[in-house]
Design an enzyme around this catalytic site. Structure first.
Site, PDB file in Angstrom:
ATOM      1  N   GLY A  60       0.841  -1.186   0.000  1.00  0.00           N
ATOM      2  CA  GLY A  60       0.000   0.000   0.000  1.00  0.00           C
ATOM      3  C   GLY A  60       0.875   1.235   0.000  1.00  0.00           C
ATOM      4  CG  ASP A 250      -0.135   1.946  -5.725  1.00  0.00           C
ATOM      5  OD1 ASP A 250       0.552   1.577  -4.764  1.00  0.00           O
ATOM      6  OD2 ASP A 250      -1.214   1.413  -6.032  1.00  0.00           O
TER       7      ASP A 250
END
Length: 354
Positions: A60, A250
């Protein structure tokens, strides 16, 4: 002591924490073991942190940014002389920065730690004072990300209406951050506000972050969740069974093109075809204004074994090759808005650039 996320219980377990003083270590949940086992992994060296990031024990974009910051602190662990600390930190910075290439948070937070390190050098900090300076810098990064998660939740919660069926892709919850999440922070906050809805988590192949992680998180938080195969999203959209889509990110570049887990582009295109709003939730630390458009984003390619092992515990068929891009890029025109701590934005993202 660092916060482990939202105060209302939606943070299930501390994804990552620093334990001890300047010579302490990192403790993180090994996400490769979820949901079967909740195993904590102790990380004591930068090399071990790099390995944890690469094998997705910690993953993450916001979470690996904080992990990288603490990885810089680990370089100084056990050292007392200023010259040894400086040499060790300099040696580890490149490896930490480059452990994964697509999520901008990792490189950005390691760069921030490098700037803090250089300021300490300029101030002639030595030994224990230098280590304390680095740890304080990493802890600020940690705390700021927790606050951003909470703010993202407050920003996006009004988008969720009673009875909504909200699709999400991959895992953009507490496990992907050090707070309550990005996309899932929106759901958590809406639920706290009394809005009752249901979530749909697609599997997110090849590593099933949706089925393994997102579904686990939401169920633990008491939010109704249904897991579907990635290929079922179009069917449900066509039947009017999905009302909106919210994912994480991201890397978001200057024109709004957004890199996220592979398969996000497919979901966004399907949502556009069926007139379903598609939102991206991300903190300001995920924006990269040094890149003009999505075609320039570096896309990580991972081991093809992640694909074939889902179908076979032996070996892949002879003569068959595999491609395993870990991310794709969703064009900005498919995104209804970017949910951030500064509000729901659209390019050119003036509020984030300030």
């Amino acid at each position: 002591m660092r916060s482990d996320g939202a105060s209302d219980g939606t943070r299930l377990l501390p994804t990552l924490r620093w334990q001890g003083g300047a010579d302490g270590h990192v403790v993180l949940i090994d996400q490769t073991r979820l949901p079967d086992a909740e195993i904590e992994l102790v990380v004591r060296t930068p090399r071990d942190m790099i390995e944890a990031i690469r094998r997705l024990a910690i993953r993450g974009a916001p979470a690996i940014g904080v992990a990288g910051a603490y990885g810089v602190c680990l370089a100084a662990r056990g050292l007392t002389e200023g010259s040894a600390i400086r040499a060790a930190v300099r040696a580890e910075l490149p490896g930490l920065r480059e452990a994964r290439p697509t999520a901008i948070n990792l490189a950005a937070m390691v760069d921030r730690m490098q700037a803090s390190f250089e300021s300490a050098e300029a101030s002639a900090l030595e030994g224990p004072a230098l280590k304390e300076h680095l740890l304080a810098a990493a802890q600020r990064i940690h705390d700021e990300e927790v606050a951003r998660c909470d703010a993202i939740g407050r920003t996006g919660a009004p988008l969720i209406q009673t009875g909504d069926r909200v699709l999400t892709h991959c895992n953009a919850g507490a496990l992907a951050t050090v707070g309550s999440g990005t996309a899932l922070a929106v759901l958590y906050q809406a639920w706290r506000n009394g809005v009752r809805f249901s979530a749909i988590a697609d599997e997110t192949r090849p590593l099933l972050q949706g089925a393994r992680l997102t579904a686990w998180e939401l169920a633990r938080a008491g939010i109704p969740v249904t897991v579907i195969a990635d290929s079922a999203a179009a069917h449900l959209m066509a039947r009017g069974e999905i009302d909106r889509v919210i994912t994480g990110a991201d890397r978001i570049v200057a024109n709004g093109d957004t890199a996220n887990k592979i398969g996000t582009y497919s979901v966004a295109a399907l949502a556009a075809r069926h007139g379903i709003p598609f939102y991206v939730a991300a903190p300001s630390t995920t924006f990269d204004f040094s890149i003009a458009a999505g075609a320039e984003i570096p896309i990580e390619e991972r081991d093809g074994a992640e694909i074939w092992r889902a179908a076979s515990q032996g070996s892949p068929p002879a003569g068959v090759s595999f491609r395993n891009p870990a991310f794709d890029v969703t064009p900005a025109e498919l995104i209804a808005g970017w949910i951030t701590e500064a509000g729901i934005l659209t390019p050119p993202f003036g509020e984030i650039r300030k």
